[in-house]
Scaffold this motif. Structure first.
Motif, PDB file in Angstrom:
ATOM      1  N   PRO A 100      83.854  53.386 -78.003  1.00  0.00           N
ATOM      2  CA  PRO A 100      85.199  53.448 -77.402  1.00  0.00           C
ATOM      3  C   PRO A 100      86.269  53.455 -78.493  1.00  0.00           C
ATOM      4  CG  PRO A 100      84.461  51.191 -77.438  1.00  0.00           C
ATOM      5  CD  PRO A 100      83.345  52.009 -78.061  1.00  0.00           C
ATOM      6  N   PRO A 101      87.526  53.670 -78.127  1.00  0.00           N
ATOM      7  CA  PRO A 101      88.599  53.456 -79.109  1.00  0.00           C
ATOM      8  C   PRO A 101      88.627  51.973 -79.477  1.00  0.00           C
ATOM      9  CG  PRO A 101      89.476  54.265 -77.001  1.00  0.00           C
ATOM     10  CD  PRO A 101      88.032  54.018 -76.800  1.00  0.00           C
ATOM     11  N   TYR A 102      88.868  51.678 -80.757  1.00  0.00           N
ATOM     12  CA  TYR A 102      88.884  50.251 -81.128  1.00  0.00           C
ATOM     13  C   TYR A 102      89.844  49.934 -82.281  1.00  0.00           C
ATOM     14  CZ  TYR A 102      85.176  51.992 -84.305  1.00  0.00           C
ATOM     15  OH  TYR A 102      84.440  52.695 -85.224  1.00  0.00           O
ATOM     16  N   ILE A 103      90.758  50.856 -82.563  1.00  0.00           N
ATOM     17  CA  ILE A 103      91.716  50.598 -83.655  1.00  0.00           C
ATOM     18  C   ILE A 103      92.983  49.960 -83.072  1.00  0.00           C
ATOM     19  CG2 ILE A 103      93.065  51.683 -85.499  1.00  0.00           C
ATOM     20  CD1 ILE A 103      90.942  53.875 -85.624  1.00  0.00           C
ATOM     21  N   ALA A 104      93.514  48.975 -83.760  1.00  0.00           N
ATOM     22  CA  ALA A 104      94.756  48.332 -83.313  1.00  0.00           C
ATOM     23  C   ALA A 104      95.900  49.336 -83.400  1.00  0.00           C
ATOM     24  CB  ALA A 104      95.048  47.108 -84.179  1.00  0.00           C
ATOM     25  N   GLU A 105      96.776  49.313 -82.382  1.00  0.00           N
ATOM     26  CA  GLU A 105      97.836  50.327 -82.281  1.00  0.00           C
ATOM     27  C   GLU A 105      98.729  50.398 -83.521  1.00  0.00           C
ATOM     28  OE1 GLU A 105      99.481  49.735 -78.372  1.00  0.00           O
ATOM     29  OE2 GLU A 105      98.080  51.322 -77.779  1.00  0.00           O
ATOM     30  N   GLN A 106      98.913  49.270 -84.182  1.00  0.00           N
ATOM     31  CA  GLN A 106      99.811  49.243 -85.350  1.00  0.00           C
ATOM     32  C   GLN A 106      99.075  49.489 -86.670  1.00  0.00           C
ATOM     33  OE1 GLN A 106     103.006  49.298 -84.942  1.00  0.00           O
ATOM     34  NE2 GLN A 106     102.654  49.103 -82.732  1.00  0.00           N
ATOM     35  N   ASP A 107      97.774  49.756 -86.606  1.00  0.00           N
ATOM     36  CA  ASP A 107      96.977  49.931 -87.832  1.00  0.00           C
ATOM     37  C   ASP A 107      97.467  51.159 -88.611  1.00  0.00           C
ATOM     38  OD1 ASP A 107      94.913  50.497 -89.732  1.00  0.00           O
ATOM     39  OD2 ASP A 107      93.496  49.384 -88.474  1.00  0.00           O
ATOM     40  N   SER A 108      97.729  50.975 -89.904  1.00  0.00           N
ATOM     41  CA  SER A 108      98.290  52.070 -90.716  1.00  0.00           C
ATOM     42  C   SER A 108      97.281  53.219 -90.867  1.00  0.00           C
ATOM     43  CB  SER A 108      98.671  51.544 -92.102  1.00  0.00           C
ATOM     44  OG  SER A 108      97.530  50.991 -92.723  1.00  0.00           O
ATOM     45  N   HIS A 109      95.992  52.930 -90.688  1.00  0.00           N
ATOM     46  CA  HIS A 109      94.918  53.934 -90.729  1.00  0.00           C
ATOM     47  C   HIS A 109      95.210  55.115 -89.793  1.00  0.00           C
ATOM     48  CE1 HIS A 109      90.810  55.405 -91.001  1.00  0.00           C
ATOM     49  NE2 HIS A 109      90.593  55.206 -89.717  1.00  0.00           N
TER      50      HIS A 109
ATOM     51  N   ASP B 104      89.990  64.277-100.263  1.00  0.00           N
ATOM     52  CA  ASP B 104      88.938  63.499-100.938  1.00  0.00           C
ATOM     53  C   ASP B 104      87.818  64.422-101.409  1.00  0.00           C
ATOM     54  OD1 ASP B 104      90.271  61.168-100.480  1.00  0.00           O
ATOM     55  OD2 ASP B 104      89.184  60.692 -98.624  1.00  0.00           O
ATOM     56  N   THR B 105      87.685  65.583-100.750  1.00  0.00           N
ATOM     57  CA  THR B 105      86.541  66.468-101.009  1.00  0.00           C
ATOM     58  C   THR B 105      86.994  67.931-101.103  1.00  0.00           C
ATOM     59  OG1 THR B 105      86.240  66.526 -98.601  1.00  0.00           O
ATOM     60  CG2 THR B 105      84.838  64.990 -99.834  1.00  0.00           C
ATOM     61  N   PRO B 106      87.779  68.265-102.152  1.00  0.00           N
ATOM     62  CA  PRO B 106      88.354  69.617-102.241  1.00  0.00           C
ATOM     63  C   PRO B 106      87.304  70.732-102.301  1.00  0.00           C
ATOM     64  CG  PRO B 106      89.104  68.206-104.068  1.00  0.00           C
ATOM     65  CD  PRO B 106      88.133  67.414-103.279  1.00  0.00           C
TER      66      PRO B 106
ATOM     67  N   GLY C 293      95.413  60.744 -93.171  1.00  0.00           N
ATOM     68  CA  GLY C 293      94.298  61.703 -93.240  1.00  0.00           C
ATOM     69  C   GLY C 293      93.978  62.386 -91.917  1.00  0.00           C
ATOM     70  N   ASP C 294      92.706  62.705 -91.724  1.00  0.00           N
ATOM     71  CA  ASP C 294      92.252  63.462 -90.552  1.00  0.00           C
ATOM     72  C   ASP C 294      92.605  62.776 -89.231  1.00  0.00           C
ATOM     73  OD1 ASP C 294      91.153  65.112 -92.426  1.00  0.00           O
ATOM     74  OD2 ASP C 294      89.075  64.932 -91.714  1.00  0.00           O
ATOM     75  N   VAL C 295      92.573  61.442 -89.247  1.00  0.00           N
ATOM     76  CA  VAL C 295      92.784  60.654 -88.026  1.00  0.00           C
ATOM     77  C   VAL C 295      94.097  61.014 -87.322  1.00  0.00           C
ATOM     78  CG1 VAL C 295      93.018  58.280 -87.176  1.00  0.00           C
ATOM     79  CG2 VAL C 295      91.435  58.789 -89.031  1.00  0.00           C
TER      80      VAL C 295
ATOM     81  N   SER D 103      97.730  71.385 -95.275  1.00  0.00           N
ATOM     82  CA  SER D 103      98.761  70.668 -94.519  1.00  0.00           C
ATOM     83  C   SER D 103      98.166  69.478 -93.758  1.00  0.00           C
ATOM     84  CB  SER D 103      99.476  71.616 -93.557  1.00  0.00           C
ATOM     85  OG  SER D 103      98.646  71.881 -92.449  1.00  0.00           O
ATOM     86  N   GLY D 104      96.880  69.216 -93.927  1.00  0.00           N
ATOM     87  CA  GLY D 104      96.285  67.993 -93.399  1.00  0.00           C
ATOM     88  C   GLY D 104      95.274  68.184 -92.283  1.00  0.00           C
ATOM     89  N   GLN D 105      95.246  69.373 -91.659  1.00  0.00           N
ATOM     90  CA  GLN D 105      94.306  69.606 -90.534  1.00  0.00           C
ATOM     91  C   GLN D 105      92.868  69.283 -90.952  1.00  0.00           C
ATOM     92  OE1 GLN D 105      94.628  70.967 -87.405  1.00  0.00           O
ATOM     93  NE2 GLN D 105      96.792  71.472 -87.393  1.00  0.00           N
TER      94      GLN D 105
END
Ligand code: GLN
Length: 279
Positions: free
Chosen positions: A186-195, A19-21, A199-201, A65-67
């Motif tokens: 805390p962690p709060y993303i649903a396990e199946q979330d495509s996010h 997003d920010t080359p 990217g970095d995540v 490579s995504g790091q």
């Protein structure tokens, strides 16, 4: 021979899917040269030596490579503090500054409060609060020992001596009625979330991001366990997903918290919910 401007141009081209080359390229080159951004622009023709060029190329390849840039430089700024981070810690987000802002607004500055940052990661929240409020004693917990090592090193480097680190699984095994406030991202993303696959995540610790089928597992535990460790009248402030404010408010209500409210992040989403334990 390659000059600064040319190296940046080539790197930005290689990083075009980011997003920010341009920014990524500049931050990586600043890291290699140990110079501020102003230097890159003041000296576009300065030649890189072989070692600098090789180091820069390696980092740009890793980024391509995504790091995440923050893991490549080992640094991220949060609340104007330079923090060390590594792959054992979540990369602090600008959104989380809202949590710090709300805590500073809601809690008295001059009283010697005992504050808990549960799940501190790199120590971002605890260190920001310790830095802003020298009269407070900030306790910072995490279940991950490698992340506590990063957080503790940040405190030492920033010379903040009003913050204490300890290992804990949320509030389990903490003494009762210890704290005037509990603050947590805390962690709060649903396990199946495509996010989680984007990217970095992808490179961040899953344990710092995902929390069960609906993303609320850890928020359920925290809201359930918090009351015991909080003093009467204490404040709780929690970061959560942009669609979770209603759920978190209900959890707080079910656990007999009062004066419940939410605050919006930079994008206008309800991102932080807060409440008080009855006096
Ligand atoms: N806000 C982060 C993200 O969307 C998640 C941080 C967290 O789970 N606490 O990537």
């Amino acid at each position: 021979m390659t000059g600064i401007a040319q190296a940046l141009r080539q790197a930005a081209e290689q990083l075009r899917t980011s997003d920010t080359p341009q920014l990524d390229a500049e931050v990586l080159l600043m890291h290699v040269l140990g110079k501020p951004r102003s230097y890159l622009h003041a000296w576009p023709e300065t030649q890189l030596d072989t070692q600098q060029l090789a180091a820069f190329k390696t980092l740009v390849d890793q980024r391509a490579s995504g790091q995440p840039v923050a893991y490549l430089t080992g640094k991220r700024e949060f609340w104007s503090l330079d923090l060390d981070v590594n792959a054992n810690t979540l990369i602090p987000r600008p959104d989380t500054e809202l949590l710090v802002e709300q805590a500073l607004e809601k809690l008295p500055a001059d009283r010697p409060l005992h504050i808990l940052d549960a799940g501190t990661g790199s120590g971002a929240i605890a260190l920001a609060l310790a830095n802003e409020r020298p009269h407070w004693t900030v306790f910072a917990s995490d279940r991950s020992l490698p992340s506590l090592a990063v957080a503790r090193n940040n405190a030492i480097r920033l010379k903040l001596d009003n913050v204490y680190f300890f290992a804990a699984d949320w509030c389990r095994a903490m003494a009762s009625h210890m704290f005037d406030a509990l603050i947590s991202n805390p962690p709060y993303i649903a396990e199946q979330d495509s996010h989680l696959g984007e990217g970095d995540v992808r490179f961040e610790p899953r344990s710092a991001l995902a929390a069960g089928a609906d993303g609320l597992d850890d928020l359920r535990r925290l809201t359930g366990e918090a009351s015991r460790i909080l003093r009467p009248g204490a404040q709780i402030l929690l970061e959560h997903g942009f669609e979770q404010a209603e759920d978190v408010s209900r959890l707080l209500e079910n656990n007999r918290f009062t004066d419940i409210g939410s605050a919006r992040d930079l994008a206008g989403h309800e991102r932080v919910s807060y409440a008080r334990k009855p006096a």
